[in-house]
Design a protein around this motif. Sequence first.
Motif, PDB file in Angstrom:
ATOM      1  N   ARG A  64       0.823  -1.208   0.000  1.00 45.18           N
ATOM      2  CA  ARG A  64       0.000   0.000   0.000  1.00 45.18           C
ATOM      3  C   ARG A  64       0.858   1.258   0.000  1.00 45.18           C
ATOM      4  N   VAL A  65       1.928   1.271   0.778  1.00 40.56           N
ATOM      5  CA  VAL A  65       2.835   2.424   0.809  1.00 40.56           C
ATOM      6  C   VAL A  65       3.461   2.634  -0.566  1.00 40.56           C
ATOM      7  N   LEU A  66       3.923   1.565  -1.185  1.00 40.63           N
ATOM      8  CA  LEU A  66       4.513   1.644  -2.513  1.00 40.63           C
ATOM      9  C   LEU A  66       3.496   2.147  -3.526  1.00 40.63           C
ATOM     10  N   TYR A  67       2.293   1.596  -3.476  1.00 37.60           N
ATOM     11  CA  TYR A  67       1.262   1.977  -4.437  1.00 37.60           C
ATOM     12  C   TYR A  67       0.909   3.458  -4.318  1.00 37.60           C
ATOM     13  N   GLN A  68       0.732   3.938  -3.099  1.00 37.30           N
ATOM     14  CA  GLN A  68       0.327   5.331  -2.923  1.00 37.30           C
ATOM     15  C   GLN A  68       1.432   6.302  -3.326  1.00 37.30           C
ATOM     16  N   GLU A  69       2.678   5.937  -3.100  1.00 33.49           N
ATOM     17  CA  GLU A  69       3.765   6.791  -3.588  1.00 33.49           C
ATOM     18  C   GLU A  69       3.786   6.806  -5.109  1.00 33.49           C
ATOM     19  N   LEU A  70       3.492   5.661  -5.696  1.00 32.52           N
ATOM     20  CA  LEU A  70       3.470   5.564  -7.147  1.00 32.52           C
ATOM     21  C   LEU A  70       2.340   6.416  -7.739  1.00 32.52           C
ATOM     22  N   VAL A  71       1.184   6.412  -7.101  1.00 31.18           N
ATOM     23  CA  VAL A  71       0.081   7.258  -7.554  1.00 31.18           C
ATOM     24  C   VAL A  71       0.493   8.732  -7.503  1.00 31.18           C
ATOM     25  N   GLU A  72       1.112   9.120  -6.400  1.00 32.71           N
ATOM     26  CA  GLU A  72       1.535  10.514  -6.242  1.00 32.71           C
ATOM     27  C   GLU A  72       2.562  10.896  -7.304  1.00 32.71           C
ATOM     28  N   GLN A  73       3.535  10.025  -7.539  1.00 34.97           N
ATOM     29  CA  GLN A  73       4.573  10.315  -8.522  1.00 34.97           C
ATOM     30  C   GLN A  73       3.999  10.414  -9.932  1.00 34.97           C
ATOM     31  N   THR A  74       3.118   9.481 -10.287  1.00 31.01           N
ATOM     32  CA  THR A  74       2.569   9.458 -11.645  1.00 31.01           C
ATOM     33  C   THR A  74       1.620  10.632 -11.873  1.00 31.01           C
ATOM     34  N   ASN A  75       0.860  10.997 -10.847  1.00 31.66           N
ATOM     35  CA  ASN A  75       0.029  12.191 -10.958  1.00 31.66           C
ATOM     36  C   ASN A  75       0.875  13.420 -11.223  1.00 31.66           C
ATOM     37  N   SER A  76       2.002  13.513 -10.550  1.00 29.40           N
ATOM     38  CA  SER A  76       2.898  14.647 -10.747  1.00 29.40           C
ATOM     39  C   SER A  76       3.458  14.661 -12.166  1.00 29.40           C
ATOM     40  N   MET A  77       3.801  13.476 -12.678  1.00 28.79           N
ATOM     41  CA  MET A  77       4.368  13.357 -14.022  1.00 28.79           C
ATOM     42  C   MET A  77       3.374  13.723 -15.108  1.00 28.79           C
ATOM     43  N   VAL A  78       2.099  13.391 -14.903  1.00 26.89           N
ATOM     44  CA  VAL A  78       1.106  13.523 -15.973  1.00 26.89           C
ATOM     45  C   VAL A  78       0.093  14.628 -15.681  1.00 26.89           C
ATOM     46  N   VAL A  79      -0.703  14.485 -14.640  1.00 26.34           N
ATOM     47  CA  VAL A  79      -1.810  15.408 -14.394  1.00 26.34           C
ATOM     48  C   VAL A  79      -1.305  16.791 -13.984  1.00 26.34           C
ATOM     49  N   ALA A  80      -0.438  16.844 -12.975  1.00 28.15           N
ATOM     50  CA  ALA A  80       0.071  18.141 -12.520  1.00 28.15           C
ATOM     51  C   ALA A  80       0.909  18.808 -13.604  1.00 28.15           C
ATOM     52  N   ALA A  81       1.718  18.015 -14.317  1.00 29.42           N
ATOM     53  CA  ALA A  81       2.535  18.580 -15.395  1.00 29.42           C
ATOM     54  C   ALA A  81       1.655  19.132 -16.512  1.00 29.42           C
ATOM     55  N   GLY A  82       0.564  18.440 -16.816  1.00 22.01           N
ATOM     56  CA  GLY A  82      -0.359  18.925 -17.849  1.00 22.01           C
ATOM     57  C   GLY A  82      -1.039  20.215 -17.450  1.00 22.01           C
ATOM     58  N   ALA A  83      -1.480  20.286 -16.196  1.00 25.45           N
ATOM     59  CA  ALA A  83      -2.127  21.500 -15.711  1.00 25.45           C
ATOM     60  C   ALA A  83      -1.163  22.671 -15.718  1.00 25.45           C
ATOM     61  N   ASP A  84       0.080  22.437 -15.343  1.00 27.28           N
ATOM     62  CA  ASP A  84       1.084  23.506 -15.354  1.00 27.28           C
ATOM     63  C   ASP A  84       1.340  23.994 -16.783  1.00 27.28           C
ATOM     64  N   ARG A  85       1.445  23.062 -17.719  1.00 31.38           N
ATOM     65  CA  ARG A  85       1.711  23.442 -19.102  1.00 31.38           C
ATOM     66  C   ARG A  85       0.562  24.258 -19.678  1.00 31.38           C
ATOM     67  N   ALA A  86      -0.647  23.979 -19.234  1.00 36.22           N
ATOM     68  CA  ALA A  86      -1.828  24.662 -19.775  1.00 36.22           C
ATOM     69  C   ALA A  86      -1.973  26.089 -19.263  1.00 36.22           C
ATOM     70  N   GLN A  87      -1.234  26.462 -18.231  1.00 33.11           N
ATOM     71  CA  GLN A  87      -1.386  27.787 -17.639  1.00 33.11           C
ATOM     72  C   GLN A  87      -1.110  28.904 -18.638  1.00 33.11           C
ATOM     73  N   SER A  88      -0.193  28.685 -19.549  1.00 30.95           N
ATOM     74  CA  SER A  88       0.188  29.739 -20.496  1.00 30.95           C
ATOM     75  C   SER A  88      -0.693  29.769 -21.745  1.00 30.95           C
ATOM     76  N   ALA A  89      -1.576  28.781 -21.920  1.00 29.95           N
ATOM     77  CA  ALA A  89      -2.465  28.761 -23.094  1.00 29.95           C
ATOM     78  C   ALA A  89      -3.585  29.780 -22.910  1.00 29.95           C
ATOM     79  N   THR A  90      -4.142  30.247 -24.019  1.00 32.05           N
ATOM     80  CA  THR A  90      -5.128  31.333 -23.953  1.00 32.05           C
ATOM     81  C   THR A  90      -6.522  30.926 -24.416  1.00 32.05           C
TER      82      THR A  90
END
Length: 211
Positions: A64-90
């Motif tokens: 469970r500890v491994l899985y939850q860290e993996l969820v956090e890491q992958t969210n950062s790689m994909v979802v958070a990175a996508g949201a950050d990239r979209a900030q400059s779009a108009t």
Amino acid sequence: MPHTASRGPGRPPAAKAAETRERILQAARQVFSELGYDAATFQAIAIRADLTRPAINHYFASKRVLYQELVEQTNSMVVAAGADRAQSATSLVDRLVAFISAAVQADEKDRSAAAFLVTAVLESQRHPELNQAKNDSLEASRQFVGWAVTQSINSGELRTDTDVPSLVEMLVAVLWGMSFYAGFVGDSDGLERITEQLKLLLQQKLWEFQA
């Protein structure tokens, strides 16, 4: 005899702790994506990482500890990175495309990233106890789309009487459909072409005819 990892017990002496930890996470992402949470085991992850099971336990106290860290890491790689990239779009379309592009980039680095996020959403339905609010990739993507739609309404791109909840859920469905395609069906090259077609569709340009 069953296949076992080739390395000796404990951490591999030539590898740095951070490198070994990342190796475990990458192997675990693949195993969880392929087998699901219940069927995944430390032994399967150890074999995929070419380590021993005790080596996995050295870095992660439980599955469970491994899985939850993996969820956090992958969210950062994909979802958070996508949201950050979209900030400059108009525009709404450009924000969505920027978000998807981050997923494409993550997919190019690790083919299991999108697949893991899709399976993580399914696992959160089977195992609500695994779902932590701060690491909920589905809710994070919903919040991103809600922000993007609100920005477009405020700028006058969308009508003020837009049915925001329905539009947000439709776009979330599109984004997660793309994630499913990226993780289980196509490759990064195909995803880039599909993203371009989606952009034309949302811009209402697919049916334009050249004079």
